[in-house]
Design a protein around this motif. Structure first.
Motif, PDB file in Angstrom:
ATOM      1  N   SER A   1       0.823  -1.209   0.000  1.00 32.60           N
ATOM      2  CA  SER A   1       0.000   0.000   0.000  1.00 32.60           C
ATOM      3  C   SER A   1       0.856   1.257   0.000  1.00 32.60           C
ATOM      4  CB  SER A   1      -0.950  -0.005   1.208  1.00 32.60           C
ATOM      5  OG  SER A   1      -0.230  -0.127   2.421  1.00 32.60           O
ATOM      6  N   GLU A   2       1.970   1.233   0.722  1.00 30.79           N
ATOM      7  CA  GLU A   2       2.883   2.384   0.747  1.00 30.79           C
ATOM      8  C   GLU A   2       3.507   2.606  -0.633  1.00 30.79           C
ATOM      9  OE1 GLU A   2       3.740   4.518   3.211  1.00 30.79           O
ATOM     10  OE2 GLU A   2       2.284   3.651   4.595  1.00 30.79           O
ATOM     11  N   ILE A   3       3.903   1.516  -1.264  1.00 35.40           N
ATOM     12  CA  ILE A   3       4.525   1.600  -2.586  1.00 35.40           C
ATOM     13  C   ILE A   3       3.537   2.142  -3.613  1.00 35.40           C
ATOM     14  CG2 ILE A   3       5.492   0.212  -4.465  1.00 35.40           C
ATOM     15  CD1 ILE A   3       6.602  -1.660  -2.218  1.00 35.40           C
ATOM     16  N   SER A   4       2.300   1.642  -3.582  1.00 36.08           N
ATOM     17  CA  SER A   4       1.285   2.093  -4.534  1.00 36.08           C
ATOM     18  C   SER A   4       0.944   3.558  -4.333  1.00 36.08           C
ATOM     19  CB  SER A   4       0.013   1.244  -4.390  1.00 36.08           C
ATOM     20  OG  SER A   4       0.269  -0.109  -4.697  1.00 36.08           O
ATOM     21  N   ALA A   5       0.926   3.998  -3.074  1.00 37.45           N
ATOM     22  CA  ALA A   5       0.541   5.374  -2.760  1.00 37.45           C
ATOM     23  C   ALA A   5       1.662   6.377  -3.017  1.00 37.45           C
ATOM     24  CB  ALA A   5       0.093   5.466  -1.302  1.00 37.45           C
TER      25      ALA A   5
ATOM     26  N   MET B   1       7.938   6.390  -9.862  1.00 34.80           N
ATOM     27  CA  MET B   1       8.262   5.319 -10.792  1.00 34.80           C
ATOM     28  C   MET B   1       9.138   4.263 -10.120  1.00 34.80           C
ATOM     29  SD  MET B   1       6.657   5.856 -13.547  1.00 34.80           S
ATOM     30  CE  MET B   1       7.465   4.710 -14.661  1.00 34.80           C
ATOM     31  N   ILE B   2       8.746   3.007 -10.278  1.00 32.59           N
ATOM     32  CA  ILE B   2       9.429   1.890  -9.636  1.00 32.59           C
ATOM     33  C   ILE B   2      10.526   1.349 -10.538  1.00 32.59           C
ATOM     34  CG2 ILE B   2       9.143  -0.433  -8.683  1.00 32.59           C
ATOM     35  CD1 ILE B   2       6.194   0.323  -8.160  1.00 32.59           C
TER      36      ILE B   2
ATOM     37  N   TYR C   1       1.391 -13.773 -20.955  1.00 33.66           N
ATOM     38  CA  TYR C   1       1.189 -12.559 -20.172  1.00 33.66           C
ATOM     39  C   TYR C   1       0.012 -11.783 -20.749  1.00 33.66           C
ATOM     40  CZ  TYR C   1       1.886  -7.812 -18.420  1.00 33.66           C
ATOM     41  OH  TYR C   1       1.691  -6.566 -17.861  1.00 33.66           O
ATOM     42  N   ILE C   2      -0.977 -11.469 -19.910  1.00 36.79           N
ATOM     43  CA  ILE C   2      -2.111 -10.650 -20.322  1.00 36.79           C
ATOM     44  C   ILE C   2      -1.764  -9.208 -19.994  1.00 36.79           C
ATOM     45  CG2 ILE C   2      -4.581 -10.231 -20.070  1.00 36.79           C
ATOM     46  CD1 ILE C   2      -4.835 -13.104 -19.007  1.00 36.79           C
ATOM     47  N   CYS C   3      -1.420  -8.450 -21.023  1.00 36.60           N
ATOM     48  CA  CYS C   3      -0.943  -7.088 -20.795  1.00 36.60           C
ATOM     49  C   CYS C   3      -2.085  -6.188 -20.326  1.00 36.60           C
ATOM     50  CB  CYS C   3      -0.320  -6.522 -22.067  1.00 36.60           C
ATOM     51  SG  CYS C   3       0.516  -4.939 -21.817  1.00 36.60           S
ATOM     52  N   ASN C   4      -1.773  -5.283 -19.411  1.00 33.71           N
ATOM     53  CA  ASN C   4      -2.767  -4.333 -18.932  1.00 33.71           C
ATOM     54  C   ASN C   4      -3.266  -3.438 -20.058  1.00 33.71           C
ATOM     55  OD1 ASN C   4      -2.474  -5.334 -16.365  1.00 33.71           O
ATOM     56  ND2 ASN C   4      -1.117  -3.709 -15.667  1.00 33.71           N
ATOM     57  N   ILE C   5      -4.497  -2.977 -19.913  1.00 30.84           N
ATOM     58  CA  ILE C   5      -5.087  -2.081 -20.904  1.00 30.84           C
ATOM     59  C   ILE C   5      -4.665  -0.639 -20.650  1.00 30.84           C
ATOM     60  CG2 ILE C   5      -7.270  -1.163 -21.802  1.00 30.84           C
ATOM     61  CD1 ILE C   5      -8.519  -3.913 -21.132  1.00 30.84           C
ATOM     62  N   MET C   6      -4.580  -0.281 -19.362  1.00 30.09           N
ATOM     63  CA  MET C   6      -4.237   1.081 -18.985  1.00 30.09           C
ATOM     64  C   MET C   6      -2.914   1.105 -18.221  1.00 30.09           C
ATOM     65  SD  MET C   6      -6.923   2.682 -20.160  1.00 30.09           S
ATOM     66  CE  MET C   6      -6.779   4.328 -19.432  1.00 30.09           C
ATOM     67  N   THR C   7      -2.196   2.211 -18.342  1.00 26.52           N
ATOM     68  CA  THR C   7      -1.011   2.405 -17.513  1.00 26.52           C
ATOM     69  C   THR C   7      -1.440   2.850 -16.121  1.00 26.52           C
ATOM     70  OG1 THR C   7      -0.759   4.711 -18.218  1.00 26.52           O
ATOM     71  CG2 THR C   7       0.420   3.027 -19.495  1.00 26.52           C
ATOM     72  N   GLN C   8      -0.551   2.672 -15.138  1.00 33.61           N
ATOM     73  CA  GLN C   8      -0.864   3.008 -13.753  1.00 33.61           C
ATOM     74  C   GLN C   8       0.109   4.034 -13.210  1.00 33.61           C
ATOM     75  OE1 GLN C   8      -1.413  -1.436 -12.562  1.00 33.61           O
ATOM     76  NE2 GLN C   8      -2.516  -0.239 -11.042  1.00 33.61           N
ATOM     77  N   LYS C   9      -0.463   4.961 -12.438  1.00 32.24           N
ATOM     78  CA  LYS C   9       0.339   6.025 -11.843  1.00 32.24           C
ATOM     79  C   LYS C   9       1.471   5.433 -10.998  1.00 32.24           C
ATOM     80  CE  LYS C   9      -2.015   9.194  -9.772  1.00 32.24           C
ATOM     81  NZ  LYS C   9      -2.767   9.912  -8.709  1.00 32.24           N
TER      82      LYS C   9
ATOM     83  N   GLU D   1      -5.937   5.505 -10.176  1.00 35.96           N
ATOM     84  CA  GLU D   1      -4.607   4.967 -10.443  1.00 35.96           C
ATOM     85  C   GLU D   1      -4.331   4.802 -11.944  1.00 35.96           C
ATOM     86  OE1 GLU D   1      -7.034   1.103  -9.893  1.00 35.96           O
ATOM     87  OE2 GLU D   1      -7.174   3.238  -9.407  1.00 35.96           O
ATOM     88  N   TYR D   2      -5.404   4.835 -12.761  1.00 38.70           N
ATOM     89  CA  TYR D   2      -5.236   4.623 -14.195  1.00 38.70           C
ATOM     90  C   TYR D   2      -4.958   5.946 -14.906  1.00 38.70           C
ATOM     91  CZ  TYR D   2      -7.279   0.045 -13.234  1.00 38.70           C
ATOM     92  OH  TYR D   2      -7.533  -1.205 -12.728  1.00 38.70           O
TER      93      TYR D   2
END
Length: 340
Positions: free
Chosen positions: A156-160, A164-165, A227-235, A281-282
Motif C-alpha cells: 500500500s505504501e509503494i502504490s501510494a 516510478m518503480i 502474459y495478459i498485458c494491462n489495458i491502462m497504464t498506472q500512476k 490509479e489509471y
C-alpha cells in the motif's frame, strides 16, 4: 474383429498467477471451460481489511484469496454474496471488513499451521472448481526501490508513493528466505499453460515471481507462459509504458526472456469514458510496440479484449479465456497476422 477407441484428450492444466481485481475476472470465465485450473495468489497485500487483519492476527492477508474463492465457487449466488459482504457499520472493528476475510482468518487460526490448509478446507466447503494456492504459507512484505533511488516497504505504501518503480522484491516476516509451498511449484512444473495477470505489474504479478522457487519454476517449466498485458497504464508503476515495456520489466526481474506469448487489447478506450476520480490509479491506454515484443522473443495475440462498465476499463474475461483455451491446442511456432 478389432475395435479401436478414440483416446480422450485430458483437459489442459492451466496455472493463473496474480492478485488484485484482475485475477477473478479471468477465473470466473474459466469456470465455463473444460480445464484444470490452479490459481496462485499473492500474499503481499497489506491494505484495507486485509491489512488490518494481518496486523492484528499476523496471518496471510485474505482479500485476494477471498475474491478468488468467490470466483471459482459453485455455491448459489446468495451464499457468495454473503461471503463477499463488506460491513458498512460505523463500528470501529467491523467497518470495512468483508465476512470472507474474517472466515479465512478464523480458519487459519483454528488450524494453527498457516493459511494454505485453511484455504483448501474452505475451497471444499465452497465447492470450488479447481485449486486455490496462496503462493506462500506466511505473509510476505513487498519492497521497492524507485527510479530516484529511494526505497519503501509495504504494497500500500509503494502504490501510494506515486513514484516510478525500478525494482521490487519480497521478504518474509521471519528471517527465513521466502518460499512457495511445494504444491505451487508442482502445479507450475506440470502445467500446460502459465497465465500471468491481468493485474498490476509491480504489486500483483511480480510479488509472486520474486519468490525464488516460483521464479525458477516459471523459467524451467515446459508450459507456455502467457502474459495478459494491462489495458491502462498506472500512476507510479507503469506511466507511459508500452506493452513491450511491461514484458521488459518482467524479463529483467527474472533475468531471462521467459514470456512466450502476450495478449494485447487493440480496442481504443472511448475518450472521456473512464472515471478518473473512481479509478484514480489509471492514466493512459497502453501503447503498442510489436517490434519491441518480437525482439524479446514473444508472439502477439492482438484483439478486442475490452469491456467497458460503470465508467471503468476492464478485460473481457470471456474473450480472453476463449483465446487462452485456443492456445492450448496451438503450437508455439504459430504467430498471428497482427504480429507480422
Amino acid at each position: 474383429m478389432t475395435f479401436y477407441t478414440k483416446a480422450k484428450r485430458r483437459p489442459p492444466r492451466i496455472v493463473v498467477i496474480g492478485g488484485g481485481t484482475g485475477l477473478p475476472v479471468i477465473l470466473r470465465a474459466f469456470r465455463q471451460q473444460k480445464a484444470e485450473i490452479t490459481a496462485v495468489v499473492t500474499v503481499a497485500d497489506d491494505g484495507g481489511s486485509s491489512g488490518v487483519i494481518r496486523d492484528f492476527i499476523n496471518v496471510v492477508p485474505p482479500g485476494d484469496i477471498r475474491n478468488v474463492l468467490a470466483a471459482l465457487s459453485n455455491l448459489p449466488e446468495i451464499y457468495k454474496k454473503i461471503f463477499q459482504y463488506r460491513f458498512d457499520s460505523q463500528d470501529k472493528f467491523f467497518s470495512g471488513h468483508a465476512i470472507g476475510n474474517l472466515i479465512i482468518a478464523a480458519l487459519s487460526e483454528m488450524n494453527g499451521d498457516g493459511i494454505f490448509n485453511a484455504v483448501q478446507e474452505l475451497a471444499k466447503m465452497m465447492k470450488v472448481d479447481g485449486h486455490i494456492y496462496p503462493v506462500s504459507n506466511e505473509p510476505l512484505v513487498l519492497n521497492a526501490v524507485f527510479k530516484d533511488g529511494t526505497q519503501l516497504s509495504g504494497e500500500s505504501e509503494i502504490s501510494a508513493a506515486g513514484k516510478m518503480i525500478e525494482r521490487v522484491w519480497v521478504t518474509a516476516a521471519t528471517n527465513k528466505r521466502p518460499a512457495a509451498v511445494p504444491e505451487v511449484i508442482d502445479a507450475i512444473l506440470h502445467a500446460d499453460q502459465i497465465v500471468l495477470g491481468p493485474g498490476s505489474l509491480f504489486t500483483s504479478i511480480l510479488p509472486n515471481l520474486m519468490i525464488s522457487n516460483v521464479g525458477a519454476a516459471v523459467c524451467q517449466t515446459q508450459a507456455e507462459v502467457v502474459y495478459i498485458c494491462n489495458i491502462m497504464t498506472q500512476k507510479g508503476e507503469t506511466e507511459h509504458f508500452s506493452d513491450a515495456d511491461h514484458v521488459r520489466v518482467l524479463n529483467r526481474h527474472l533475468g531471462k526472456n521467459f514470456i512466450d506469448t502476450v495478449l494485447v487489447n487493440t480496442q481504443p478506450v472511448p475518450h472521456d469514458y473512464l472515471d478518473h476520480q473512481k479509478y484514480d490509479e489509471y492514466l493512459y491506454q497502453v501503447k503498442h510496440d510489436f517490434n519491441g515484443l518480437r525482439a524479446q522473443g514473444c508472439r502477439v495475440i492482438s484483439d478486442n479484449f475490452l469491456e467497458l462498465r460503470g465508467h471503468g476499463v476492464f478485460h473481457n474475461g470471456n474473450q480472453v479465456v476463449d483465446e487462452l483455451m485456443k492456445l492450448t491446442s496451438r503450437p508455439l511456432s504459430w504467430i498471428d497476422d497482427e504480429f507480422n
